[in-house]
Scaffold this motif. Structure first.
Motif, PDB file in Angstrom:
ATOM      1  N   GLU A 197      -6.202   5.751   4.320  1.00 25.88           N
ATOM      2  CA  GLU A 197      -4.909   5.527   3.658  1.00 25.88           C
ATOM      3  C   GLU A 197      -3.920   6.646   3.977  1.00 25.88           C
ATOM      4  O   GLU A 197      -3.006   6.914   3.212  1.00 25.88           O
ATOM      5  CB  GLU A 197      -5.056   5.433   2.126  1.00 25.88           C
ATOM      6  N   LYS A 220       0.860  -1.181   0.000  1.00 25.29           N
ATOM      7  CA  LYS A 220       0.000   0.000   0.000  1.00 25.29           C
ATOM      8  C   LYS A 220       0.890   1.222   0.000  1.00 25.29           C
ATOM      9  O   LYS A 220       2.052   1.154   0.389  1.00 25.29           O
ATOM     10  CB  LYS A 220      -0.832   0.022   1.280  1.00 25.29           C
ATOM     11  N   SER A 279      -5.652  10.046  13.785  1.00 27.09           N
ATOM     12  CA  SER A 279      -5.636   9.891  12.325  1.00 27.09           C
ATOM     13  C   SER A 279      -7.060   9.911  11.814  1.00 27.09           C
ATOM     14  O   SER A 279      -7.922   9.202  12.325  1.00 27.09           O
ATOM     15  CB  SER A 279      -4.975   8.563  11.937  1.00 27.09           C
ATOM     16  N   TYR A 332      -4.932   3.133   7.995  1.00 21.88           N
ATOM     17  CA  TYR A 332      -3.978   4.236   7.919  1.00 21.88           C
ATOM     18  C   TYR A 332      -2.682   3.775   8.569  1.00 21.88           C
ATOM     19  O   TYR A 332      -2.615   2.668   9.134  1.00 21.88           O
ATOM     20  CB  TYR A 332      -4.519   5.501   8.597  1.00 21.88           C
ATOM     21  N   LEU A 333      -1.668   4.583   8.495  1.00 23.23           N
ATOM     22  CA  LEU A 333      -0.384   4.223   9.095  1.00 23.23           C
ATOM     23  C   LEU A 333       0.081   5.325  10.047  1.00 23.23           C
ATOM     24  O   LEU A 333       0.088   6.500   9.681  1.00 23.23           O
ATOM     25  CB  LEU A 333       0.674   4.016   7.996  1.00 23.23           C
ATOM     26  N   LEU A 356      -1.119   8.839   6.319  1.00 17.49           N
ATOM     27  CA  LEU A 356       0.094   8.542   7.065  1.00 17.49           C
ATOM     28  C   LEU A 356       0.393   9.695   8.015  1.00 17.49           C
ATOM     29  O   LEU A 356       0.448  10.854   7.597  1.00 17.49           O
ATOM     30  CB  LEU A 356       1.265   8.363   6.092  1.00 17.49           C
ATOM     31  N   PHE A 389       0.688   4.608   1.834  1.00 15.60           N
ATOM     32  CA  PHE A 389       0.002   5.537   2.734  1.00 15.60           C
ATOM     33  C   PHE A 389       0.530   6.928   2.426  1.00 15.60           C
ATOM     34  O   PHE A 389       1.738   7.132   2.325  1.00 15.60           O
ATOM     35  CB  PHE A 389       0.271   5.159   4.185  1.00 15.60           C
TER      36      PHE A 389
END
Lengths: 481, 252, 436
Positions: free
Chosen positions: C176, C60, C172, C206-207, C178, C62
Motif C-alpha cells: 500500500e 485506497k 517499491s 502499491y502505487l 506510494l 496509498f
C-alpha cells in the motif's frame, strides 16, 4: 509568389456562387423558443396529440442538456432565443401540380440548376422539395404509389401514416440522443418520409433538395426512411442556402431503418452557404444521421460530398445489428476560407459477420480546418466483424489544417480492423507535370483533386457525381501544390 | 526554333549552368551528354519552366519569343514537350483523361476545335500502337503501378498525342532494358520530321545507337565544353568522361 | 473524493519534502497543490483519459513515508540491475545510495538523487524542472509536482558520450506504499547516453507515480528504455516528457509488461531537424489494464518521427493505445509516421485505440496505420502441418510478434532481460530458449 501560389490565392478568394434570395412572402414565427412555440408549430401542422407530446418531451429533455463542444470547431455561443423556429412560404392552398407552384420558387430552383421540369423529364427523379420548412411540390407520386412506395413530407406522413411514424420515429435517433437531435425533435418543421414495402425495389431514385431561404430561420428537417425486408431505395439529398450575413442554424435528423435483406443508399451533396472569406455568415450544419441495419443481411451506405457550411458537425452512422449486415461511409469534405468541418462516422458492430467500410477524403484550403472523427466499435457479440478505414487528407496552402481523430474500440477477438490515414499536399511535381502537358494550373489542380476523390464519387449516382465535381470546381476550381 | 544564349542558372544560390549557348533549328536532333551533376536536368527543367531555378543571366528565345517569360502550360501549348526523367504518378486520374484534357488544351490554344470522343479514341488507338502499349494502360491512373519502362513509354505516348515542335527527352533511356529502349527509340524516330526538333539528354551513348543525332554536345560543370557530330558520342563512349575532365584541366 | 485525503495526508509531510526552503520550488509546488485540490486525479471525462479509469486509486489510500525506509530488499531485486550499467536506485520514492551502483562514473557527469541535486546543484534543477512539461497539466502531473519526495537527477555535459548505460531503477517494497518521484535528465549539446528506466516491486499492491523530464540540447542523442515490470497488483503512472532542441535524437523503447493498471505517457516536442523514434510493446494478461499514451509535437520544420507500437491482449485484459502527432504551423517538411498493431487473443480481451493526426502545415508527409486482429490462421496451420501443437504454434507466433520489438533493443544486457521476462509471461509457451 510562385504561379501555383497565385493560382491558389485566386481560387480561394472565389465567392459563393449560389447566393441569392428569393423574395417570397413567408409565414414566420417571431424568434424564441418555449413550449408555446412548440404548440404553435404542432398546431400549424395540424398534428395529433401524441406528436405534440413527443415534441414537448424532447424539448424538456433538451433544456437539461448542454451543447457539445468536443469537436475541432470554434464558434461563438448560439443564441437559441434569437432564432425563429418556423418559416413557411405563405401558401394559400397546397399546389397540386408543378404548374401551380409559385413561379418565383421554380425560378429559384432553376438558379440552383435543378429545374424540376427538367428533372422530371430527363432524370426520372422524384423530387420532394423542402423550401424553408414546408414541402411545396412532390412529383412522381403516382408512379411511386403504384409500387407501394410512400414518399411524402413528414407532415403528411404524420397525418396519413401515423402508425408507421409512431413505430419508427425516434427509434434510431432517440429524441434525447444528443443536444441538436433533441432540439430537432422538439421543433422539427418538416422533412421527407419514405416507406418501401417488402421486396420492392424503388423504381426511381428519390431526391430532396433542401434550401434555407428566410433570414434568421433555423432549419430543422426530420427525415425517416424505412426499407422493409428485401427492399431497395436510393435517396439523394442536396442542400444549398442563399447568402446571409448572419449564421443560420441547421440541425437536421435523418433516421434510416433497414430490415432483413434491405438496402438503403443515402447520398448527400451539401453546399450550404459557407460564409464569406473572413468567416462572416454561413450555415451551422449540426446534423444527426444514423442508419439502423436492423435485419440480417441488410446494408446501409452513406455517401456525402460536403463543400458548404461555415461549420459542419456531422457523423452519419450505422448500427450493424443484423448478422451479416454492412455499413458504408464514403465522404468528401472540402473546406475553404474559414470553414470548419468535423465530420466522420460511427460504425457500431453488434451482429455477427458484420462489415463496414469507411473512405474519407478531406480537402482543406485557405484558413480552413477539416477533421475526420470516426468511431469503429466492435461489441463482444460481433464475431468476425470486419472494418476497413481509409482517411486521406489533402492540404492546399499552408494556413489550413487537416486532422484525423479515429476511435477504435474492439471487444471481440475475431474482429479484424484496419485503419490507414495519410496527409499530403498536392505535389509540385504533379502540378508541374500537368502544366507541362498544357493544362492550366486551375485545371491541373481540379483534375488532381477529383482524382483524389474518385473512390467516393464513384459511389454517387451519375447526376450527383457530375454535380459534385462541379461543386468542387466552384469551391476550389482546382487548387495547388 | 530555339536559341539559348549565355544561359546562367542558379539553384539556391549555387551556380549550376554557367553560360550555355545553343541554337536548334527545325528538324534537328541534338544530343546533350554529360556526367552526373553536370547540369543536364537543370537545362531541361529550365526550358520546361519548372519552379526553383533562378536565371541569373542569358536568354532563351523560342520561335522568336522569350521562352523564359512563359508559364509552363503556355510553353507546352506552344509546342515544348518535356519527357520527364521521373514521370509522376497521379492517383485517381486515368491516363486517357489526362491525354484528352491535355490535347484539348493544346488544340484550343492552336485554334483547333476540340476532338469529340470518337475521333479522340481513334487517334489514341493509333498512337498506342506506336509505343506498343496495351490499351488497358489508358484506363489506369497516370503512371500508378507502372514499371519504369511503362512509364517511359507512356511519356512517348503523350508526346505522340500532343505533337509538339520541340521535344526534350530527359534521360528517357535510363532504367530501360534493351527491348524497351528500342520501342521508345522507334517511337521517337517515327515522330522525327522537318518541323520537329529534339533535345536528347542522356548520360550514355547507347540511346544514340537508336536515335541518330545531328549534333552532340558535351556538358560538364555547367558549360558546353565540346560540340560535334554523332561521332563525338562514340569517342566519348570510348574514352569516358575522364577524357573531358582532362581536356578541361588542360584549358584551365 | 480522495484527492482531499491525499492532500490531508501530504499536509503533514509538506515540511519534509525536498526543496521546501527554496521559495521558487515552494511556489511551483503550491500552484500544483491548488490545481490538484481543484481537479483531483484525472477522470474518463477528460478526453485523454477516456479509456482509463483511475477511480480505484480513490478507494485506497496509498501512503508515502516521510523518509527513506530501511526495509530489506529481497534477492529478487538483483534481477533488475543491468550488469553493465551505472545504476541510480530509487526505493519507495527515495534515492538509495546504498543500493545504487555509481562507481567509476566520470567526474563531469552528474547522476544522483533529487534531494542531493537540490542541495548541490540548485540552479541546474531550477533550469530543468518543469522545462519539458510545457502545458501538460493533468491531475497526476499536478499531484507529482506538488508532492514528489525525491527522484533521480542526471546531467551529461557537452560532448560527453557515456560508454556504459545509465539505469534508473525504481523499486517499491512497501505494501500500500506510494512512490512519488520526479526525475530530471539533461543532455547538453552533442552529449549522448543510453538510459534505462526500470520499474519493479514486491508482489503486492502499491502505487508508482513517476514523472521524468528530459531535455535534449542541440544535437544530443538519447536512447531511452522504459522497462516496466511492476507487480501484478501495482498501479503505475509513469510520464516521460521530452523537449528536443535542434537536430537532437530521441530513440525510445517502451516495454510495459507489469502492473494491474498501468498508464505510460511519452510526450516529446521537436525543434528544427530533430528526430524521434518511439517503439512500444505492451502485454496484458489476467485483468491487466495497460494504457500507452504518446504525443509527438512537431513544432519546427524538418522533424522526423517514427512510431511503432504493438499490443498483445489476452484473458480479460484491456489495452489502450493513444498516439497523437501534431504538426504545428511552420513545421514544414515534417515526416511523421505511426503504426500500431494489436493482437486480441481472447474473447474477453479488449483494445481501444486512438491514433490521431493534427496537421497545421502543408508540406508534410504524415501517415498512420492501425490494425486489430488475431494470429494468422494460415501460419498457425503451417506450423501445425510441420508437427507443432496448436497451442504451441499460437504461442510461438505470439512470441514472434512481440520479439520483433524486443529485437530492436540496442542494449544487449537489457534485451536479454526483456526477453526472459517475456518468456516467463508465456509460461506454457513451449518456446525453447535455444531457438532464439
Amino acid at each position: 509568389m510562385s504561379a501555383a501560389e497565385q493560382t491558389i490565392e485566386k481560387l480561394i478568394s472565389q465567392e459563393y456562387k449560389q447566393g441569392f434570395v428569393t423574395d417570397l412572402e413567408s409565414d414566420t414565427l417571431p424568434p424564441g423558443l418555449n413550449e408555446e412555440v412548440i404548440r404553435i408549430i404542432s398546431a400549424k401542422k395540424d398534428e395529433p396529440e401524441w406528436m405534440l407530446q413527443w415534441r414537448l418531451e424532447a424539448y424538456r429533455h433538451w433544456l437539461t442538456m448542454t451543447e457539445p463542444r468536443w469537436a475541432y470547431v470554434d464558434y461563438p455561443p448560439i443564441a437559441y432565443d434569437a432564432i425563429s423556429y418556423y418559416s413557411a412560404p405563405k401558401a394559400k392552398e397546397g399546389p397540386k401540380k408543378l404548374n401551380e407552384v409559385d413561379p418565383k420558387l421554380l425560378e429559384t430552383y432553376n438558379k440552383l440548376g435543378i429545374p424540376l421540369y427538367e428533372q422530371e423529364r430527363l432524370a426520372g427523379v422524384a423530387v420532394d422539395a423542402v423550401f424553408d420548412s414546408v414541402s411545396v411540390a412532390t412529383t412522381f407520386k403516382d408512379k411511386l404509389a403504384e409500387a407501394g412506395v410512400i414518399f411524402c413530407s413528414m407532415s403528411e406522413a404524420i397525418r396519413h401514416h401515423p402508425e408507421l411514424v409512431r413505430q419508427y420515429l425516434g427509434s434510431v435517433v432517440p429524441a434525447g440522443d444528443n443536444f441538436f437531435a433533441a432540439l430537432n425533435s422538439a421543433v422539427f418543421s418538416d422533412g421527407s418520409f419514405v416507406y418501401i414495402p417488402k421486396g420492392v425495389r424503388c423504381p426511381m431514385e428519390l431526391s430532396t433538395y433542401f434550401r434555407i431561404n428566410a433570414a434568421k430561420t433555423g432549419q430543422f428537417e426530420r427525415t425517416l426512411i424505412i426499407a422493409e425486408e428485401r427492399s431497395y431505395v436510393s435517396y439523394l439529398e442536396g442542400c444549398t442556402a442563399p447568402m446571409r450575413d448572419e449564421n443560420q442554424l441547421h440541425a437536421a435528423v435523418v433516421e434510416l431503418v433497414a430490415l432483413e435483406g434491405a438496402q438503403i443508399k443515402y447520398s448527400t451533396v451539401q453546399n450550404w452557404y459557407p460564409g464569406d472569406e473572413d468567416g462572416r455568415g454561413g450555415i451551422y450544419n449540426f446534423v444527426t444521421k444514423r442508419g439502423d441495419c436492423r435485419g440480417a443481411h441488410s446494408k446501409i451506405s452513406w455517401t456525402q460530398v460536403e463543400t458548404g457550411s461555415a461549420i459542419t458537425w456531422k457523423y452519419p452512422s450505422c448500427l450493424l445489428r443484423g448478422d451479416h449486415s454492412i455499413g458504408e461511409f464514403y465522404s468528401v469534405a472540402l473546406t475553404n476560407h474559414r470553414q470548419q468541418a468535423d465530420t466522420g462516422t460511427k460504425m457500431i458492430h453488434i451482429g455477427k459477420n458484420t462489415k463496414s467500410t469507411i473512405i474519407s477524403k478531406g480537402i482543406s484550403a485557405g484558413r480552413a480546418n477539416n477533421s475526420y472523427r470516426g468511431l469503429v466499435k466492435v461489441l463482444k457479440s460481433a464475431e468476425n466483424a470486419r472494418n476497413h478505414t481509409q482517411c486521406d487528407s489533402l492540404l492546399i496552402g499552408d494556413r489550413c489544417g487537416a486532422h484525423t481523430f479515429p476511435y477504435i474500440e474492439v471487444k471481440q477477438a475475431s474482429a479484424r480492423i484496419e485503419h490507414e490515414a495519410t496527409t499530403s499536399k498536392i505535389g509540385e511535381d504533379q502540378l508541374f507535370f500537368c502544366r507541362q502537358r498544357g493544362l492550366s494550373a486551375e485545371d491541373a489542380v481540379s483534375m488532381i483533386v477529383n482524382g483524389f476523390c474518385k473512390e467516393v464519387f464513384k459511389e454517387l449516382p451519375m447526376e450527383f457525381a457530375v454535380e459534385a465535381q462541379a461543386l468542387l470546381g466552384i469551391s476550389l476550381e482546382g487548387s495547388v501544390g | 526554333m530555339l536559341k539559348i544564349e549565355n544561359l546562367h542558372v542558379r539553384v539556391e544560390d549555387k551556380p549550376i549552368l554557367k553560360g550555355i549557348s545553343l541554337t536548334i533549328r527545325p528538324g534537328e536532333v541534338h544530343a546533350i551528354m554529360g556526367p552526373n551533376g553536370s547540369g543536364k536536368s537543370t537545362l531541361s527543367n529550365v526550358l520546361a519552366g519548372r519552379d526553383g531555378y533562378e536565371i541569373s543571366a542569358g536568354s532563351v528565345t523560342y520561335q522568336g519569343r522569350n521562352l523564359l517569360e512563359m508559364a509552363p502550360e503556355e510553353r507546352a501549348r506552344e509546342g515544348v514537350f518535356l519527357a520527364f526523367q521521373y514521370p509522376v504518378e497521379i492517383p485517381g486520374v486515368s491516363n486517357i483523361y489526362l491525354l484528352k484534357a491535355a490535347l484539348n488544351a493544346v488544340r484550343k490554344h492552336r485554334g483547333l476545335h476540340e476532338l469529340d470522343a470518337i475521333d479522340f479514341l481513334k487517334m489514341i488507338k493509333d498512337k498506342v500502337k506506336l509505343v506498343e502499349m496495351n490499351e488497358q494502360f489508358l484506363y489506369r491512373a497516370v503512371n500508378e503501378g507502372f514499371s519504369g519502362g511503362e512509364k517511359k513509354r507512356n511519356e512517348i505516348l503523350q508526346m505522340a498525342v500532343l505533337e509538339p515542335r520541340l521535344c526534350i527527352l530527359d534521360e528517357t533511356d535510363s532504367g530501360l532494358d534493351i527491348d524497351a529502349l528500342k520501342i521508345v527509340s522507334d517511337g521517337v524516330n517515327s515522330l522525327r520530321c522537318e518541323e520537329r526538333s529534339f533535345i536528347l539528354i542522356t548520360h550514355y551513348q547507347r540511346l544514340l545507337d537508336y536515335i541518330k543525332p545531328d549534333f552532340v554536345h558535351v556538358l560538364a560543370q555547367g558549360r558546353i565544353v565540346k560540340s560535334g557530330d554523332a561521332d563525338l558520342a562514340l569517342e566519348l563512349e570510348d574514352k569516358g568522361y575522364g577524357w573531358i575532365d582532362q581536356q578541361l584541366g588542360a584549358v584551365a | 473524493m480522495s484527492a482531499a485525503q491525499y492532500l490531508e495526508l501530504y499536509q503533514s509531510l509538506t515540511e519534509v519534502l525536498p526543496g521546501q526552503n527554496m521559495p521558487w520550488l515552494s511556489e511551483i509546488r503550491q500552484q500544483a497543490r491548488e490545481k490538484f485540490a481543484g481537479g483531483g486525479f484525472p477522470t474518463p471525462r477528460e478526453e485523454e483519459w477516456k479509456y482509463t479509469n483511475v477511480t480505484a486509486l480513490e478507494k485506497k489510500l496509498f501512503k508515502t513515508s516521510a523518509e527513506p525506509g530501511e526495509e530489506a530488499v529481497g534477492p529478487w531485486l538483483d534481477d533488475f540491475y543491468l550488469a553493465d550499467a551505472w545504476t541510480v536506485v530509487l526505493m519507495d520514492g527515495f534515492f538509495s545510495p546504498g543500493l545504487s551502483r555509481l562507481d567509476g562514473l566520470p567526474g563531469n557527469v552528474i547522476a544522483c538523487g533529487m534531494t542531493d541535486a537540490l542541495k548541490h546543484h540548485p540552479g541546474r534543477v531550477k533550469t530543468l524542472l518543469g522545462s519539458a512539461l510545457g502545458l501538460e497539466a493533468h491531475g497526476f502531473i499536478a499531484f507529482n509536482t506538488a508532492f514528489f519526495s525525491d527522484g533521480a537527477f542526471v546531467e551529461i555535459p557537452t560532448g560527453v558520450s557515456l560508454s556504459r548505460p545509465l539505469q534508473i531503477l525504481h523499486v517499491s517494497t512497501r505494501p500500500e506504499g506510494l512512490a512519488n518521484t520526479r526525475s530530471l535528465v539533461g543532455l547538453a549539446a552533442n552529449a549522448g547516453v543510453r538510459l534505462v528506466e526500470t520499474y519493479a516491486g514486491a508482489q503486492q499492491a502499491y502505487l508508482t507515480a513517476a514523472v521524468t523530464e528530459i531535455k535534449l540540447a542541440e544535437n544530443a542523442g538519447l536512447d531511452h528504455y522504459k522497462w516496466q515490470v511492476e507487480s501484478d497488483q501495482a498501479h503505475h503512472f509513469g510520464g516521460i516528457y521530452v523537449s528536443q532542441e535542434r537536430s537532437s535524437r530521441f530513440n525510445q523503447h517502451n516495454f510495459c509488461l507489469g502492473g494491474l493498471l498501468a498508464r505510460t505517457e511519452i510526450h516529446t516536442e521537436l525543434a528544427d531537424g530533430a528526430e524521434c523514434d518511439m517503439n512500444g510493446l505492451f502485454l496484458g494478461l489476467g485483468r491487466q489494464h495497460v494504457d500507452n499514451h504518446t504525443r509527438i509535437h512537431h513544432r519546427e520544420p524538418n522533424g522526423i518521427s517514427r512510431e511503432t507500437y504493438r499490443g498483445i491482449l489476452a484473458d480479460r485484459a484491456r489495452g489502450v493505445f493513444q498516439g497523437r502527432i501534431v504538426v504545428h504551423p511552420n513545421a514544414q517538411k515534417t515526416n511523421a509516421e505511426m503504426n500500431s498493431h494489436n493482437l486480441l487473443l481472447s474473447d474477453d480481451a479488449e483494445i481501444d485505440a486512438k491514433p490521431q493526426l493534427e496537421i497545421l502545415a502543408d508540406d508534410v508527409k504524415c501517415s498512420h496505420g492501425l490494425a486489430v486482429g488475431q494470429l494468422d490462421e494460415e501460419s498457425v496451420f503451417f506450423l501445425q502441418s510441420r508437427g507443432v501443437g496448436h497451442e504451441t504454434a499460437r504461442n510461438m507466433l505470439t512470441f514472434a510478434f512481440a520479439q520483433a520489438m524486443v529485437e530492436k533493443i540496442g542494449l544487449e544486457s537489457l534485451r536479454f532481460l526483456v526477453q526472459e521476462r517475456l518468456l516467463n509471461r508465456f509460461p506454457q509457451s513451449g518456446i525453447r530458449r535455444d531457438w532464439l
